[in-house]
Enzyme design. Sequence first.
Site, PDB file in Angstrom:
ATOM      1  N   ARG A   1     135.398  -0.496  23.138  1.00  0.00           N
ATOM      2  CA  ARG A   1     135.445  -1.920  22.798  1.00  0.00           C
ATOM      3  C   ARG A   1     135.284  -2.755  24.051  1.00  0.00           C
ATOM      4  O   ARG A   1     135.842  -2.434  25.101  1.00  0.00           O
ATOM      5  CB  ARG A   1     136.795  -2.254  22.171  1.00  0.00           C
TER       6      ARG A   1
ATOM      7  N   GLU B   1     142.200  -8.530  31.980  1.00  0.00           N
ATOM      8  CA  GLU B   1     140.873  -8.473  32.571  1.00  0.00           C
ATOM      9  C   GLU B   1     140.446  -9.839  33.120  1.00  0.00           C
ATOM     10  O   GLU B   1     139.612  -9.929  34.017  1.00  0.00           O
ATOM     11  CB  GLU B   1     139.904  -8.044  31.459  1.00  0.00           C
TER      12      GLU B   1
ATOM     13  N   HIS C   1     145.546   1.280  25.572  1.00  0.00           N
ATOM     14  CA  HIS C   1     145.515  -0.132  25.230  1.00  0.00           C
ATOM     15  C   HIS C   1     145.091  -0.388  23.788  1.00  0.00           C
ATOM     16  O   HIS C   1     145.607  -1.283  23.134  1.00  0.00           O
ATOM     17  CB  HIS C   1     144.532  -0.804  26.187  1.00  0.00           C
TER      18      HIS C   1
ATOM     19  N   GLN D   1     141.047   3.543  23.854  1.00  0.00           N
ATOM     20  CA  GLN D   1     140.740   2.778  25.066  1.00  0.00           C
ATOM     21  C   GLN D   1     141.892   2.760  26.061  1.00  0.00           C
ATOM     22  O   GLN D   1     143.005   2.374  25.722  1.00  0.00           O
ATOM     23  CB  GLN D   1     140.405   1.329  24.694  1.00  0.00           C
TER      24      GLN D   1
ATOM     25  N   ARG E   1     135.409  -1.149  30.225  1.00  0.00           N
ATOM     26  CA  ARG E   1     136.709  -0.526  30.505  1.00  0.00           C
ATOM     27  C   ARG E   1     136.659   0.996  30.591  1.00  0.00           C
ATOM     28  O   ARG E   1     137.372   1.599  31.381  1.00  0.00           O
ATOM     29  CB  ARG E   1     137.705  -0.925  29.424  1.00  0.00           C
TER      30      ARG E   1
ATOM     31  N   PHE F   1     133.697 -11.880  30.833  1.00  0.00           N
ATOM     32  CA  PHE F   1     134.586 -10.760  30.551  1.00  0.00           C
ATOM     33  C   PHE F   1     133.805  -9.467  30.759  1.00  0.00           C
ATOM     34  O   PHE F   1     132.560  -9.485  30.784  1.00  0.00           O
ATOM     35  CB  PHE F   1     135.128 -10.851  29.117  1.00  0.00           C
TER      36      PHE F   1
ATOM     37  N   HIS G   1     142.993   0.861  29.354  1.00  0.00           N
ATOM     38  CA  HIS G   1     142.690  -0.338  30.137  1.00  0.00           C
ATOM     39  C   HIS G   1     142.899   0.021  31.610  1.00  0.00           C
ATOM     40  O   HIS G   1     143.850   0.718  31.943  1.00  0.00           O
ATOM     41  CB  HIS G   1     143.643  -1.461  29.715  1.00  0.00           C
TER      42      HIS G   1
HETATM   43  C1  LIG Z   1     148.680  -6.561  25.896  1.00  0.00           C
HETATM   44  C2  LIG Z   1     147.444  -6.723  25.063  1.00  0.00           C
HETATM   45  C3  LIG Z   1     146.498  -7.666  25.418  1.00  0.00           C
HETATM   46  C4  LIG Z   1     145.344  -7.838  24.654  1.00  0.00           C
HETATM   47  N1  LIG Z   1     144.436  -8.796  25.025  1.00  0.00           N
HETATM   48  C5  LIG Z   1     143.343  -8.988  24.259  1.00  0.00           C
HETATM   49  C6  LIG Z   1     142.407 -10.028  24.581  1.00  0.00           C
HETATM   50  O1  LIG Z   1     142.580 -10.777  25.546  1.00  0.00           O
HETATM   51  N2  LIG Z   1     141.320 -10.170  23.797  1.00  0.00           N
HETATM   52  C7  LIG Z   1     141.106  -9.381  22.702  1.00  0.00           C
HETATM   53  O2  LIG Z   1     140.105  -9.580  22.020  1.00  0.00           O
HETATM   54  N3  LIG Z   1     141.981  -8.403  22.371  1.00  0.00           N
HETATM   55  C8  LIG Z   1     143.086  -8.197  23.114  1.00  0.00           C
HETATM   56  N4  LIG Z   1     143.972  -7.201  22.764  1.00  0.00           N
HETATM   57  C9  LIG Z   1     143.785  -6.495  21.506  1.00  0.00           C
HETATM   58  C10 LIG Z   1     144.205  -7.375  20.329  1.00  0.00           C
HETATM   59  O3  LIG Z   1     145.274  -8.189  20.723  1.00  0.00           O
HETATM   60  C11 LIG Z   1     144.647  -6.571  19.127  1.00  0.00           C
HETATM   61  O4  LIG Z   1     143.707  -5.596  18.821  1.00  0.00           O
HETATM   62  C12 LIG Z   1     144.818  -7.478  17.915  1.00  0.00           C
HETATM   63  O5  LIG Z   1     145.654  -8.557  18.225  1.00  0.00           O
HETATM   64  C13 LIG Z   1     145.337  -6.732  16.713  1.00  0.00           C
HETATM   65  O6  LIG Z   1     145.625  -7.652  15.677  1.00  0.00           O
HETATM   66  P1  LIG Z   1     146.010  -7.167  14.228  1.00  0.00           P
HETATM   67  O7  LIG Z   1     146.210  -8.378  13.411  1.00  0.00           O
HETATM   68  O8  LIG Z   1     145.032  -6.154  13.772  1.00  0.00           O
HETATM   69  O9  LIG Z   1     147.391  -6.384  14.418  1.00  0.00           O
HETATM   70  P2  LIG Z   1     148.854  -6.853  14.980  1.00  0.00           P
HETATM   71  O10 LIG Z   1     148.864  -8.187  15.603  1.00  0.00           O
HETATM   72  O11 LIG Z   1     149.337  -5.712  15.774  1.00  0.00           O
HETATM   73  O12 LIG Z   1     149.693  -6.984  13.653  1.00  0.00           O
HETATM   74  C14 LIG Z   1     150.053  -5.884  12.869  1.00  0.00           C
HETATM   75  C15 LIG Z   1     150.948  -6.365  11.757  1.00  0.00           C
HETATM   76  O13 LIG Z   1     151.170  -5.331  10.817  1.00  0.00           O
HETATM   77  C16 LIG Z   1     152.523  -5.268  10.471  1.00  0.00           C
HETATM   78  N5  LIG Z   1     152.845  -3.899  10.084  1.00  0.00           N
HETATM   79  C17 LIG Z   1     152.497  -2.755  10.728  1.00  0.00           C
HETATM   80  N6  LIG Z   1     152.996  -1.687  10.078  1.00  0.00           N
HETATM   81  C18 LIG Z   1     153.669  -2.163   9.003  1.00  0.00           C
HETATM   82  C19 LIG Z   1     154.418  -1.552   7.955  1.00  0.00           C
HETATM   83  N7  LIG Z   1     154.598  -0.233   7.884  1.00  0.00           N
HETATM   84  N8  LIG Z   1     154.989  -2.351   7.025  1.00  0.00           N
HETATM   85  C20 LIG Z   1     154.860  -3.711   7.096  1.00  0.00           C
HETATM   86  N9  LIG Z   1     154.163  -4.332   8.069  1.00  0.00           N
HETATM   87  C21 LIG Z   1     153.579  -3.557   9.005  1.00  0.00           C
HETATM   88  C22 LIG Z   1     153.250  -5.733  11.710  1.00  0.00           C
HETATM   89  O14 LIG Z   1     154.524  -6.225  11.384  1.00  0.00           O
HETATM   90  C23 LIG Z   1     152.323  -6.824  12.213  1.00  0.00           C
HETATM   91  O15 LIG Z   1     152.635  -8.036  11.567  1.00  0.00           O
HETATM   92  C24 LIG Z   1     145.127  -7.014  23.523  1.00  0.00           C
HETATM   93  C25 LIG Z   1     146.063  -6.064  23.171  1.00  0.00           C
HETATM   94  C26 LIG Z   1     147.216  -5.897  23.932  1.00  0.00           C
HETATM   95  C27 LIG Z   1     148.174  -4.847  23.547  1.00  0.00           C
END
Ligand SMILES: Cc1cc2nc3c(=O)[nH]c(=O)nc-3n(C[C@H](O)[C@H](O)[C@H](O)COP(=O)(O)OP(=O)(O)OC[C@H]3O[C@@H](n4cnc5c(N)ncnc54)[C@H](O)[C@@H]3O)c2cc1C
Lengths: 248, 590
Positions: free
Chosen positions: B398, B250, B363, B235, B295, B121, B237
Amino acid sequence: MSDRTVLDVYRYLPDNESEPTFQSYELDYQDNWVVLDALNHIKAEIDSTLSFRWSCRMGVCGSCGMMVNGEPKLTCETFIRDYDTQTITIEPLSHFPVIRDLVINMDDFMEKLPRVSPWLIPDEDKPLEDGEYLQTPAQVAHYKRFSMCINCMLCYSACPVYGLDPSFTGPAVLALAARYNLDSRDDGMKERAAEVSAHEGIWECTYVGECTQVCPKDVDPAGAIQMLKLSYALDWARSVVMPRSSGS
Amino acid sequence: MVEKMDSLQHDVLVVGGGGAGLRAAIAVARDHPDTSVGVISKVYPMRSHTVSAEGGAAAVISPSDSLDDHAYDTISGSDWLADQDAVEILVENATDEMLQLEHWGCPWSRDPDGHVSVRPFGGMKLERTWYAADKTGFHLLHTLFQTTLKYDAIIRYDEWFVTSLIVADGRCQGVTAIDIRTGEMLSIGAKSVVLCTGGGGRVYPFTTNGSIKTGDGMSLAYRAGVPLKDMEFVQYHPTGLPGTGILITEAARSEGGVLVNNEGRRYLQDYGLGQPLDLKDPDHPRKRTMELGPRDRLSQAFVKEREAGRTFEGADGDYVELDIRHLGEREIDRKIPMVRELAVRYIGIDPVHDPIPVRTVVHYMMGGIDTDTRGATSLPGLFAAGECACVSVNGANRLGSNSLTEILVFGARAAVAAVDHASRVSLPSNQLLESSARSEQSRLEATLLRKNGAGETVSGIRSDLQEALEEGAGIFRDEATLQRTCSTITDLQERYEKLVLTDTSRTFNTELVTALELGAMLDIGEAIAHSALARTESRGSHQRTDHPDRDDAGFLKHSLAYQSEGNPTIGYKDVTITRWPPGERVYGNV
Ligand SMILES: Cc1cc2nc3c(=O)[nH]c(=O)nc-3n(C[C@H](O)[C@H](O)[C@H](O)COP(=O)(O)OP(=O)(O)OC[C@H]3O[C@@H](n4cnc5c(N)ncnc54)[C@H](O)[C@@H]3O)c2cc1C
Ligand code: FES
């Protein structure tokens, strides 16, 4: 490139209205618009009260299922340009109670899902120090298809059996049971039997196959149910012929 | 899901049902079965944006790799702004977290011998990114979600929107939230609250982030006096699809895809990222080189190419081409099927036969709620993990595939700290919970839900905010653009006061939800712009054209934005350096 279309959208607010109505929105759309883009355009520019769910708009979060011209679709993957009708009708997914407008109540699915124990039930717990369970690409391929379900509910909305009898466990939940049963790391088939092999489980499916046809992720729930029927029937047969070996 | 009770209370309340939140909830339920745990999420957990992650999650597994290498890649990738103690915790726990997911059933891609496969990666010296084809986040999230179902102790509040933190006696004692289905405002009491609310890419107009990524949790903490750290680091992408911003992972480049400008040149060689190898060279793609550079550098190169007139012009903006044709149909379908699926569906291009047009796209937020390495914030009882938090392992940039690892490692750690805190305090009184819900309801009725106002709309303010950030706080910024953005945001905050909702019903009022989200977006927009204005150096993703060099003497520091009357106050704190003194970031043939 832009064109004109009419979206005929199901509206219903149970607080104030006894009956659903349809509201027409006429709009210019771009060639690259999906139905969800049009709904978002309506919400931002025309009518902020229109209610629907969405998030990823890339076909993976499973939020945006609706009936588009009578067929269950993920609206973030369904292009307006593919419809040559004058108007496109948008309704909430069939077979579900409606909370409001295009928002369905999916409590039934959420309640059924845990009943089939959709988690890995290994023969015995393995400590992390011992590393991963080995699994060849072929063994992954065995269950992979059934692991692709995004819980979008399109299959429930297409399933005539579920339409008639909401107690039917239904395609997506059963496909997930199959996903774990077929996983070489799993030993939970018997634990799932009570629910999966119940009357409301696999045996209620009449193999119409609508679920597989509408599945946007190519999961093939109908195939999963057939496989489950076969494996539970065999298991039952084995328990009749060799009661002890099967019961161990 | 929830039986209505007079008062809803938990020892630990997790806000967020994405990867970080679910991992935290399992850590509580499995390891502390006597602790009551709630998970509240504004969408059903499996809709959380973790679901969209494609490429993979980093953890050392091969014998030729080492924890120190993973740490060094992460730290140099961060332009030395990551806290090195946090990075060491990340890499040390990464492999166990991946194995744990494997034991919970995650369908990792496998080598022929049955061991898990890893891929290279960007910015990583060796293959260490675990993947489930190119739907890693989807499988990770569903595996976690399905695993939570086996713990009856985990009580879920699906489609509840948290509107504020309840703070009393100097500690966080729960949240107020709207049950979206009924519109009812309720309090949920807790001894410890863990924010796992994800990022906020939606503050920009063109993003890979889903509609729910509006920075709510960051804003909840900010309003409670907790600082937001390093918010200027956003970031971009390098490879999003024009028009929609849908991500082309990626992994397409890890598998050998190359970036080409309108002269057919693999232009990254002109930006200090090394020399291209022939596509047939067995060493291609070489790690930490060219297309496998970090990135920030790749996105900056895109802007320079555009300025030099070497990008293609398209209806949806300028683009370069990502060419994966040489991989052939079989490899594409086996390793990166979703890339093909997305390109065919959304832009009508089959990457087996044609290059994919791609452009830079917002991103990920490196910044977030300031926490220590246990996930604790400065407010007792409040913890944070995942993309909403800044611990910091990502610093100024990142590395791809470190975030999925981060949400697992630090989600689990925050749970441990939250349980520990919960064992030492008592639950809030019913009186506090009732009065908090009542005053929160009154606040909304006096503002968003009032019947008359000057007719500002959510979509109007939102698109102006997005434009202001892209214009002023994009890939390259300077004092003048940032100042303009800051003052636009002040205007928008005034306009927000005049917002009036058309939708007055209680049932599933999505206009109210988007209005609350917009309030959060204004907060984090403000923190981004002001932190960026104050940082007069260039580092990682924060490139100031008026201060083009990194300034370690002045800015080897985390910025901390505190909400204040008027503009936020920006403070600083030192970066933790353990074993890797700041050095030059070297990519290319080394
Ligand atoms: C398209 C894409 C591809 C990616 N690919 C990769 C990858 O290959 N490898 C990698 O390491 N990272 C990747 N990332 C980054 C990574 O996916 C995210 O940073 C990570 O999944 C975030 O997880 P999280 O649990 O912090 O938040 P999220 O999965 O975004 O969850 C947030 C949660 O909070 C809840 N929430 C938010 N606000 C409120 C509120 N006011 N009240 C109640 N609930 C709320 C939502 O309902 C949700 O359940 C990618 C990101 C994107 C957008
Ligand atoms: S919006 Fe996520 S599947 Fe359509």
